[in-house]
Design a protein around this motif. Structure first.
Motif: not given
Length: 942
Positions: A430-440
């Motif tokens: 749904t949100v694409g790139d925005d999720i990566v820094p929250l999960v890493m």
């Protein structure tokens, strides 16, 4: 609140049987065995019950007395109880007795069953079975069977139906919860038949009057019935005034002021099914606010089942009324967040499911509109997920640490960790790139911890976010992680971590590897290590090995378009041997391992290069030997036979892929043809193993063989034809019928006019299939296409079939034109049907081209042009239909020449349609239109 007015008052209602799906009814085919008892009934505990009310047995006996004595001399109770005993002799005798009673006197049979269900003095076991049999006499899964049952019910005498319905309504006040629940379901089935016919108009009114009954168990059963009723009928059947009253009763029953737990549970479950009826009420701010308040309050009930049912309502509201959620979304986040962290698993799972359903809605909107919204857009995207991201992602990451010890071994496992990971994957899409820094940070913190749960959760989080974000964002991270993950797959002491690591590698290869990806993840430097680790992992526990096969599948798929050389070529023989070894493992039946290994082997063959063609030819003998050994085993138990069928299916599927691969070039085709006779003999033996049904995979493989063999396939037809006939007559397994129709097309293309001796039989069966109301509708479009294949193969010899085929095509064409008011599914089917009809016309025109008999087609031309006009006017053709349609216009002009010219000029829209296709952005449509323009100009100029 009273819906439809603004006064205080409220509502109450019913429930889905299963937590995660909307269409929850389990239709139980009647086999009067012990298995069926307990299915399809909700187990509401007995409430504090009172007198069951007025007895209808006087009327019942007087009606029964009008039927012949010999039909009812048996004791129905005794027979129903005997139908449930362990002793198969007694059970079969009872089943036969019931069958005879039904056949000799259907009305009396139904009245006996309804009377048994309503009789408080009878044992609960016989009452439940009576109700179940009654329900199965009103509904069935198969459309043709359902239609027959509906017509049979509608044709019953009014007095008989009234008596049955009276017994059913009486049962709602029974002291037995099982009897009440069964009656609820049967009433809903009857309502599903009668309400659309404007019959039983008093039903909803009489149910609503029951809601005010003093005994709580009557109220509970009535709300349950209203819920099932909403599940059975479409909203258009119930007028808005009655919808308002149903919602009022349902929401009133859900209120925290309702003291009886069973009533409140039934009401909450009923709302779930009634939500589809509440369009008008959700458009009214006050009524919507009230429904949302009551649902949210129910999520806080002390009773776990009520909380779970309330969250199920929220999930449904999320997908049905997405555009109305904005005022409530913050409250819903607080409620769901608390449930996920603190509540019991069934409730927490539904709370996560709410956010998954919102992701589904936003993904659909963003895909359809491409993020291009104007102020007056029909379905705006509210970006709920994007807004909730900073709080939603941490909540989901926490769930990943709540794994179960045996989840990898249990194929049907579904728990908090799996639901959280699935939702995280949807959030990433749904949100694409925005999720990566929250999960890493979560991954980095947990990936090296000593507790396997933390390592597994970190790996699962990483695997979950690989679809959605851009390759640019993910590739640098994956490049760092890859060698670490390969080491974990080899050395991690935990099978759980290995399982998830192999799955994550598969996701990396699926989404970040292949000809479309700019920066390759797999390089000459790491390719050997990746293959070595995957092949080693294929020897691990079945669940890990299955995921390793999956990773290898996507690795191979990424090389499908590379052409003559592939980085996998040096390892081809080693990979194939490892996969064959996996299929022979003693434990290959666990975790779908054998199936995964064959699917991967197929993909490795498909993506193989010319350099390994010799090895693919050698593989033919290996797979033939495996298939041969399955045919040698004798005297199998039914369980062993099922496994044998499954294995034969996998081997036939593998041979199909090999045949297609080798048939793609002349040298390899020649190399394969030396085995063609042996392969065909094996396929015929596979068919001979089964008495009544045709093996679907063997049929598909024969289609591939026909394509490769060409005219020489004719020598197999005498032995094969009976199985072709069997497949075309298989209405029950309609997929087999559809596959067989496709194979007829393959054989027509291979044999051309050599198919002629078999055409009478084939055409007879195809025409019979088309006129049958038992055959699933999805098979009918390919049958029309098949007419075209046959006409193209036999040319003017199709003349004798025109008088049968053309009227069928014309009536189907007329039906396919009127789509106003149709839903998306119906429009999709209509386009499939149109395409099948058009392919038939195209094949017939091309088959008759240059024949002296072309004039036979002239009488049909006006209707075909009218069909094209009508479709053009409807403006709902998809691209495939548009391409075929403009092709047919060209075929008509090309074959009929000057005879068509004048007709085309008179046609209402041929010119506009042609111009539209000529300016299409789809190059295939444009290409067909260019050809049609030439054909038309030749026809007009003659």
């Amino acid at each position: 609140m009273r819906f439809g007015q603004f006064k205080s008052s409220s509502t109450s209602a019913l429930s889905p049987f299963l937590p995660l799906s909307k269409n929850t009814h389990t239709f139980i085919t009647l086999s009067l065995s012990r298995k069926i008892l307990g299915l399809g009934f909700s187990q509401a505990p007995l409430s504090d019950l009172s007198d069951p009310g007025e007895n209808y047995f006087g009327h019942f006996l007087s009606l029964l007395s009008s039927f012949p004595r010999e039909d009812i001399s048996m004791d129905v109770t005794e027979v129903l109880l005997s139908a449930q005993v362990v002793d198969s002799t007694i059970r079969k005798h009872a089943e036969e007795t019931l069958k005879q009673f039904q056949e000799q006197n259907f009305p009396g049979f139904l009245i006996s069953l309804s009377g048994e269900l309503a009789n408080e003095e009878k044992p609960v076991e016989s009452r439940k079975l009576a109700g179940l049999i009654l329900k199965n006499r009103l509904d069935a899964k198969e459309q043709h069977r359902k239609y027959e049952l509906v017509q049979r019910w509608l044709s019953l005498d009014v007095a008989v139906k009234s008596q049955i319905k009276a017994c059913l309504l009486q049962t709602l006040s029974s002291a037995s919860s099982d009897a009440r629940s069964t009656a609820s379901q049967v009433i809903a089935k009857v309502a599903g038949i009668e309400l659309p016919q404007k019959q039983w108009p008093e039903l909803i009114g009489s149910l609503l009057s029951n809601v005010h009954q003093v005994p709580p168990h009557v109220k509970q059963a009535t709300l349950e019935t209203l819920g099932y009723l909403c599940e059975e009928v479409v909203p258009e059947v119930v007028d808005q005034d009655q919808v308002n009253k149903i919602l009022t009763a349902v929401v009133q029953g859900m209120n925290a002021t309702e003291g009886n737990i069973e009533v409140r549970l039934a009401a909450t479950r009923a709302l779930y099914n009634a939500l589809g009826f509440a369009q008008a009420n959700f458009s009214n701010d006050m009524e919507r606010d009230y429904i949302m308040r009551v649902v949210c309050e129910a999520t806080l009930s002390p009773e776990v089942k009520i909380r779970q049912a309330a969250f199920e309502c929220l999930v449904s509201i999320g997908s049905t009324y997405y555009d109305k959620l904005a005022p409530y979304i913050q409250d819903i986040f607080n409620i769901t967040s608390k449930a996920v962290r603190e509540d019991e698993e069934p409730v927490a799972l539904q709370a996560i499911e709410f956010w998954s359903s919102i992701c589904d809605e936003e993904i659909d909107i963003l895909e359809e509109y491409g993020g291009d919204f104007t102020a007056d857009s029909d379905v705006p995207c509210y970006y709920f997920i994007k807004q909730a991201l900073p709080a939603l992602v941490p909540m989901l990451l926490e769930t990943l640490l709540k794994q179960e010890e045996d989840q990898d071994q249990d194929e049907g496992a579904w728990n908090l960790a799996m639901a959280g990971g699935t939702c995280l994957g949807l959030v990433a899409r749904t949100v694409g790139d925005d999720i990566v820094p929250l999960v890493m940070p979560f991954i980095e913190e947990n990936i090296t911890k000593s507790d396997w749960r933390q390592r597994e959760a970190a790996t699962y989080a990483f695997g979950s976010i690989l679809e959605g974000p851009s390759p640019d964002k993910l590739t640098p991270i994956v490049n760092v992680a890859l060698s670490f993950m390969l080491t974990a797959l080899t050395n991690d002491p935990s099978s759980h971590v290995k399982d998830t690591t192999a799955w994550t590698l598969g996701r990396i290869f699926e989404f970040l590897h292949g000809s479309t990806v700019e920066t390759p993840i797999i390089t000459p430097a790491n390719c050997q290590q990746i293959i070595t680790v995957l092949l080693q992992s294929m020897k691990d526990a079945p669940n890990v090995a299955e995921k390793a096969c999956g990773a290898l599948y996507f690795l191979a798929q990424g090389y499908e378009d590379v052409g003559s050389t592939s980085p996998l070529t040096p390892y081809f023989q080693q990979i194939v041997q490892s996969l064959i070894d996996v299929t022979r493992r003693e434990d290959a039946g666990e975790s779908r391992l054998r199936t995964a290994a064959y699917e991967t082997l197929n993909e490795v063959v498909r993506s193989s290069s010319d350099e390994t063609a010799r090895l693919v030819v050698e593989l033919v003998q290996v797979i033939m030997a495996e298939l041969h050994s399955t045919l040698e085993t004798q005297k199998l138990s039914s369980d062993e036979r099922e496994k044998q069928n499954e294995l034969q299916g996998l081997l036939c599927g593998c041979l199909q892929v090999i045949i297609q691969k080798l048939g793609a070039s002349e040298p390899t085709k020649y190399a394969f043809m030396q085995y063609a006779d042996q392969v065909m003999t094996l396929f015929l033996r596979v068919f001979a193993c089964r008495s009544a049904t045709v093996h679907e995979e063997a049929m598909l493989a024969i289609g591939a063989l026909a394509y490769v063999a060409g005219p020489s396939f004719a020598k197999y037809m005498p032995d094969f034809y009976k199985y072709l006939e069997m497949g075309l007559q298989n209405f029950e397994e309609y997929q087999v019928c559809a596959v067989t129709v496709g194979v007829v097309g393959d054989i027509c293309r291979a044999l051309e006019d050599k198919i002629l001796p078999y055409c009478d039989g084939i055409m007879t069966l195809l025409l019979k299939d088309l006129s049958s109301n038992q055959l699933h509708r999805s098979v009918k479009p390919p049958i029309f296409s098949c007419f075209g294949d046959i006409a193209l193969a036999i040319g003017e010899n199709f003349e004798k079939y025109l008088m049968y085929a053309m009227p069928m095509l014309q009536s189907a064409a007329e039906l396919s034109v009127h789509t106003s008011g149709a839903d998306d599914e119906m429009i999709e089917y209509t386009n499939l049907l149109r395409n099948g009809i058009l392919e038939a016309y195209s094949g017939i025109f091309q088959g008759f081209k240059n024949s002296p008999k072309t004039q036979l087609l002239i009488p049909y031309a006006p209707h075909i042009l009218q069909f094209l006009d009508s479709m053009y006017m409807e403006k709902d053709m998809d691209d495939v239909v548009m391409k075929t349609a403009i092709g047919v216009l060209g075929d008509l002009a090309d074959t009929l020449g000057s005879n068509a010219g004048a007709l085309i000029q008179q046609s209402l829209s041929s010119k506009d349609f042609l111009n539209e296709c000529l300016s299409s952005e789809d190059h295939l449509i444009k290409e067909s239109a260019e050809w049609a323009r030439l054909a038309i100009s030749r026809a007009i100029s003659v």
